[in-house]
Motif scaffolding. Structure first.
Motif, short mmCIF file in Angstrom:
data_model
loop_
_atom_site.label_atom_id
_atom_site.label_comp_id
_atom_site.label_asym_id
_atom_site.label_seq_id
_atom_site.Cartn_x
_atom_site.Cartn_y
_atom_site.Cartn_z
N THR A 185 0.85 -1.19 0.00
CA THR A 185 0.00 0.00 0.00
C THR A 185 0.88 1.24 0.00
O THR A 185 1.84 1.31 0.76
CB THR A 185 -0.90 0.02 1.26
OG1 THR A 185 -1.76 -1.11 1.22
CG2 THR A 185 -1.72 1.29 1.34
N VAL A 186 0.56 2.20 -0.87
CA VAL A 186 1.28 3.48 -0.87
C VAL A 186 0.30 4.56 -0.47
O VAL A 186 -0.73 4.77 -1.11
CB VAL A 186 1.84 3.78 -2.28
CG1 VAL A 186 2.61 5.10 -2.26
CG2 VAL A 186 2.74 2.64 -2.75
N ILE A 187 0.61 5.25 0.64
CA ILE A 187 -0.26 6.35 1.10
C ILE A 187 0.11 7.59 0.30
O ILE A 187 1.24 8.04 0.30
CB ILE A 187 -0.06 6.64 2.61
CG1 ILE A 187 -0.08 5.35 3.44
CG2 ILE A 187 -1.09 7.66 3.10
CD1 ILE A 187 -1.38 4.63 3.50
N LYS A 188 -0.87 8.15 -0.42
CA LYS A 188 -0.62 9.31 -1.27
C LYS A 188 -0.81 10.61 -0.51
O LYS A 188 -0.12 11.59 -0.73
CB LYS A 188 -1.60 9.30 -2.47
CG LYS A 188 -1.36 8.16 -3.43
CD LYS A 188 -0.05 8.40 -4.13
CE LYS A 188 0.13 7.47 -5.32
NZ LYS A 188 1.50 7.56 -5.83
N GLU A 189 -1.79 10.62 0.36
CA GLU A 189 -2.20 11.89 0.96
C GLU A 189 -3.13 11.59 2.14
O GLU A 189 -3.87 10.61 2.11
CB GLU A 189 -2.97 12.69 -0.10
CG GLU A 189 -3.32 14.08 0.27
CD GLU A 189 -4.30 14.71 -0.73
OE1 GLU A 189 -4.71 15.83 -0.49
OE2 GLU A 189 -4.65 14.06 -1.73
N VAL A 190 -3.06 12.44 3.16
CA VAL A 190 -4.04 12.34 4.24
C VAL A 190 -4.78 13.67 4.32
O VAL A 190 -4.17 14.71 4.52
CB VAL A 190 -3.37 12.01 5.59
CG1 VAL A 190 -4.43 11.94 6.70
CG2 VAL A 190 -2.62 10.68 5.51
N VAL A 191 -6.08 13.61 4.10
CA VAL A 191 -6.89 14.82 4.16
C VAL A 191 -7.47 14.92 5.57
O VAL A 191 -8.26 14.08 5.98
CB VAL A 191 -8.02 14.78 3.12
CG1 VAL A 191 -8.81 16.10 3.13
CG2 VAL A 191 -7.46 14.49 1.73
N ASN B 138 -3.17 -8.41 0.26
CA ASN B 138 -3.21 -7.14 0.98
C ASN B 138 -4.66 -6.82 1.39
O ASN B 138 -5.61 -7.32 0.79
CB ASN B 138 -2.66 -6.03 0.08
CG ASN B 138 -2.35 -4.76 0.85
OD1 ASN B 138 -2.22 -4.77 2.06
ND2 ASN B 138 -2.23 -3.66 0.14
N VAL B 140 -7.28 -3.41 2.95
CA VAL B 140 -7.45 -2.01 3.35
C VAL B 140 -8.79 -1.93 4.08
O VAL B 140 -9.82 -2.36 3.53
CB VAL B 140 -7.45 -1.06 2.13
CG1 VAL B 140 -7.60 0.39 2.60
CG2 VAL B 140 -6.17 -1.22 1.31
N ASP B 162 -10.30 11.47 9.47
CA ASP B 162 -9.43 11.91 8.37
C ASP B 162 -9.64 10.98 7.18
O ASP B 162 -10.08 9.84 7.34
CB ASP B 162 -7.95 11.84 8.78
CG ASP B 162 -7.59 12.83 9.87
OD1 ASP B 162 -8.36 13.80 10.06
OD2 ASP B 162 -6.55 12.64 10.52
N SER B 163 -9.31 11.48 5.98
CA SER B 163 -9.39 10.63 4.80
C SER B 163 -7.99 10.33 4.29
O SER B 163 -7.24 11.24 4.00
CB SER B 163 -10.18 11.34 3.70
OG SER B 163 -11.49 11.53 4.11
N GLU B 164 -7.69 9.04 4.20
CA GLU B 164 -6.39 8.63 3.71
C GLU B 164 -6.57 8.20 2.26
O GLU B 164 -7.40 7.35 1.97
CB GLU B 164 -5.90 7.47 4.57
CG GLU B 164 -4.43 7.22 4.54
CD GLU B 164 -4.04 6.15 5.56
OE1 GLU B 164 -3.52 6.50 6.62
OE2 GLU B 164 -4.30 4.96 5.28
N VAL B 165 -5.76 8.79 1.36
CA VAL B 165 -5.84 8.46 -0.05
C VAL B 165 -4.68 7.53 -0.35
O VAL B 165 -3.53 7.86 -0.06
CB VAL B 165 -5.72 9.74 -0.91
CG1 VAL B 165 -5.86 9.41 -2.39
CG2 VAL B 165 -6.77 10.76 -0.49
N LEU B 166 -4.96 6.36 -0.90
CA LEU B 166 -3.88 5.40 -1.09
C LEU B 166 -4.03 4.60 -2.38
O LEU B 166 -5.08 4.59 -3.02
CB LEU B 166 -3.80 4.45 0.12
CG LEU B 166 -5.03 3.59 0.41
CD1 LEU B 166 -4.93 2.26 -0.29
CD2 LEU B 166 -5.17 3.39 1.91
N GLU B 167 -2.93 3.98 -2.73
CA GLU B 167 -2.86 3.19 -3.95
C GLU B 167 -2.40 1.79 -3.61
O GLU B 167 -1.47 1.62 -2.80
CB GLU B 167 -1.79 3.82 -4.85
CG GLU B 167 -2.19 4.04 -6.28
CD GLU B 167 -1.07 4.74 -7.01
OE1 GLU B 167 -1.23 5.95 -7.26
OE2 GLU B 167 -0.05 4.08 -7.27
N THR B 168 -3.04 0.79 -4.21
CA THR B 168 -2.59 -0.57 -4.02
C THR B 168 -3.01 -1.37 -5.25
O THR B 168 -3.33 -0.76 -6.28
CB THR B 168 -3.14 -1.16 -2.69
OG1 THR B 168 -2.64 -2.48 -2.51
CG2 THR B 168 -4.66 -1.19 -2.67
#
Lengths: 324, 257
Positions: A185-191, B138, B140, B162-168
């Motif tokens: 998992t790669v975290i891009k951003e936390v809003v 994996n 999420v 909070d909102s976490e934006v992620l890629e997998t």
């Protein structure tokens, strides 16, 4: 029998969360006089280790790695399992936070162990330890024992008192070097959420609004009161469904279950699903125009009146109190 | 895309909990699909409609759970599977459930598994992540947005507001948080069609499982109701006096401010 207990401390924006100290208090009970070891994972957590010792840990282990800067289940589970392998604990305690909820099942799976989640109280100690946790969002409780394998629990914030801070306590702080690879998992951003400061699950004071707040703007007086009291704003499902606020504020059987010292319910009728999420709060204040509203049945103190009149008056009164 | 949804039959949220003989009374209670699992089912249907494939809903327990599986089929799932543990297991915990579900799924090659982030009865939120770990894929949790492009997956998840934006990437297990979507109600044609959709039942004997290997690690020794909260005082008099009195009471009697 004494037990060696590992607790996972949790930092947010460079400071330890209060639940970290609560895990130490829980670990002390479970240990029955055995050793309590605090673990901190991150890219820069060394400076936080002594704080865990001041709150009662006997020693601390840090794992620092650039890949631990933001939480991922892959990164944190690799780091934590490395500590478990070197320490062979009899018990493990995490906070039942977003991180703890996400990480603990993976660690339990790797340990092939049971896991008692969301513990609110601990009876007995050492070998006879029994864990109490809410079921049906607090409509009932269960007492759970671990039959086989290590005692692994997560504790609900705000329920187990931390031990007194003692700056004279000392203990060994060591670091463990761990290779962290294959993060999927790669975290891009936390809003960050729009409402600042205190998290609902850890808040000592919650001011919650229901359909009676009537609009998004209607939450403003509630926010002002919550900020003044150092608390957080919550909501009923009715308010969320009506789009007055975000679902992350929802308290109830779907949504969050909270147990603050003071819960102020404004314009909330008190459906059974909402009561499940908040009725174990220490003190409940209900403000509602309808004297027949269900919420008054669980409230310690009630005011029958319009929240838009009562809440600002309450804010003024608390301001006066603070000024003195 | 090969999509599985893990669902649980739970008490209706309207139900009061009655304990007798140390057990939760189930007689006469209404049961539903765990509300968080409804989001998972809805999302699975939307992913299938966008990318093709098949949605299988999977649950474990007794035959009573067939009703909830039929509801999921009526919403639009393609197939349902009940792992019937009624005769084989007296006690199970999250360890047991995850071992059985993962064993069933291990040769099914799912691309995407969805589940609710927590069940409103037990409330542990463990089974989804445990299943993912056992399958070595994996996961999420508490997602509020899901976008799939090929095998790449973009997700927004709720982390304490909070909102976490992620890629997998796929294969992946996700658990649904409120706000992910608006679950549909089964339509009348949906309900008619659901009657003809396959609902398979398997038992532990059909799986590669020895009961002793999945024996629960934890044991519930007591279930009880919290002390009934007594209704307190509704304050009287002029509104501004009530507010002053309330602040005094909170300070001196309740000692919470």
């Amino acid at each position: 029998m004494t037990k060696k207990v590992i607790v996972l401390g949790e930092a947010r924006e460079g400071a330890l969360r209060n639940v970290s100290f609560e895990t130490i208090a829980a670990a002390k009970k479970i240990s029955g006089g055995g050793e309590v070891v605090a673990v901190l994972l991150g890219d820069s957590v060394q400076s936080l280790a002594t704080e865990m010792i001041h709150y009662g840990a006997d020693r601390a282990i840090t794992v620092e790695h650039p890949h631990l800067k933001t939480y991922t289940s892959d990164g944190f589970s690799q780091a934590f399992m490395a500590v478990v392998e070197s320490e062979s604990p009899d018990a493990v305690v995490f906070g039942h936070t977003a991180l703890g909820k996400d990480l603990s099942p993976k660690v339990a799976s790797k340990l092939k162990s049971g896991l008692v989640s969301d513990v609110t109280d601990i009876e007995g100690e050492g070998a006879d330890v029994v864990f109490i946790r809410p079921i049906f969002s607090g409509k009932a409780f269960e007492k759970v024992k671990i039959k086989d394998g290590i005692d692994f629990i997560t504790i609900r914030p705000n329920n187990i008192e931390p031990l007194a801070h003692d700056a004279s306590r000392t203990g060994d702080v060591s670091s463990l070097s761990v290779d962290i690879t294959n993060l999927r998992t790669v975290i891009k951003e936390v809003v960050r959420k729009s409402t600042e400061g205190v998290d609902l699950s850890e808040a000592k004071v919650i001011v919650a609004g229901g359909r009676g707040v009537k609009s998004e703007d209607g939450f403003e007086p509630l926010k002002e009161l919550a900020n003044l009291l150092g608390g957080a704003v919550g909501a009923s499902r009715g308010a969320c469904d009506a789009d007055y606020c975000d679902y992350s504020l929802q308290i109830g059987q779907t949504g969050k279950v909270v147990t603050p010292d003071l819960y102020i319910a404004a314009g909330i009728s008190g459906a059974i699903q909402h009561l499940a999420g908040m009725s174990n709060s220490k003190i409940i204040v209900a403000i509602n125009k309808d004297p027949e509203a269900n919420i008054f049945k669980v409230a310690d103190y009630g005011i029958v009146g319009d929240l838009f009149e009562v809440i600002p008056m309450l804010t003024e009164e608390f301001k006066k109190l603070k000024a003195n | 895309m090969n999509i599985y949804v893990l669902v649980k039959r739970t008490f209706d949220t309207e139900e009061k909990i009655v304990v007798s003989g140390g057990k939760i009374q189930e007689d006469g209670a209404e049961f539903i699909i765990n509300p968080y699992d409804e989001y998972a089912i809805e999302e699975a249907i939307q992913v299938r409609d966008a990318h093709g494939g098949e949605v299988t809903v999977l649950t474990m327990g007794g035959e009573d759970a067939e009703k909830q599986l039929r509801t999921a089929l009526a919403m639009g799932a393609d197939k349902a599977v009940l792992i019937n543990t009624e005769d084989d297991l007296d006690e199970m915990d999250q360890f047991t459930a995850a071992q059985i579900l993962a064993d069933y799924l291990k040769d099914k090659n799912p691309d995407l598994i969805l589940a609710g982030n927590v069940a409103i009865d037990g409330g542990s939120g463990q089974v989804g992540p445990r299943v993912a770990d056992l399958l070595d894929i994996n996961y999420v949790t508490t997602i509020t947005k899901l976008e799939i492009n090929g095998t790449q997956v973009n997700i927004v998840r709720d982390v304490e507001g909070d909102s976490e934006v992620l890629e997998t990437s796929l294969p992946l297990l996700v658990t649904a948080q409120q706000g992910l979507n608006e679950p549909r109600y089964p339509s009348l044609p949906g309900i008619m069609k659901a009657k003809k959709k396959p609902l398979d039942e398997v038992e532990l004997d059909d799986l590669d499982i020895d009961e002793d290997d999945v024996e629960a690690k934890t044991e519930t020794i007591e279930i009880y109701l919290p002390p009934k909260k007594e209704a307190g005082r509704v304050l009287q008099g002029d509104l501004s006096n009530q507010v002053q009195e309330l602040v005094q009471l909170l300070r001196t009697e309740a000692k919470v401010v």
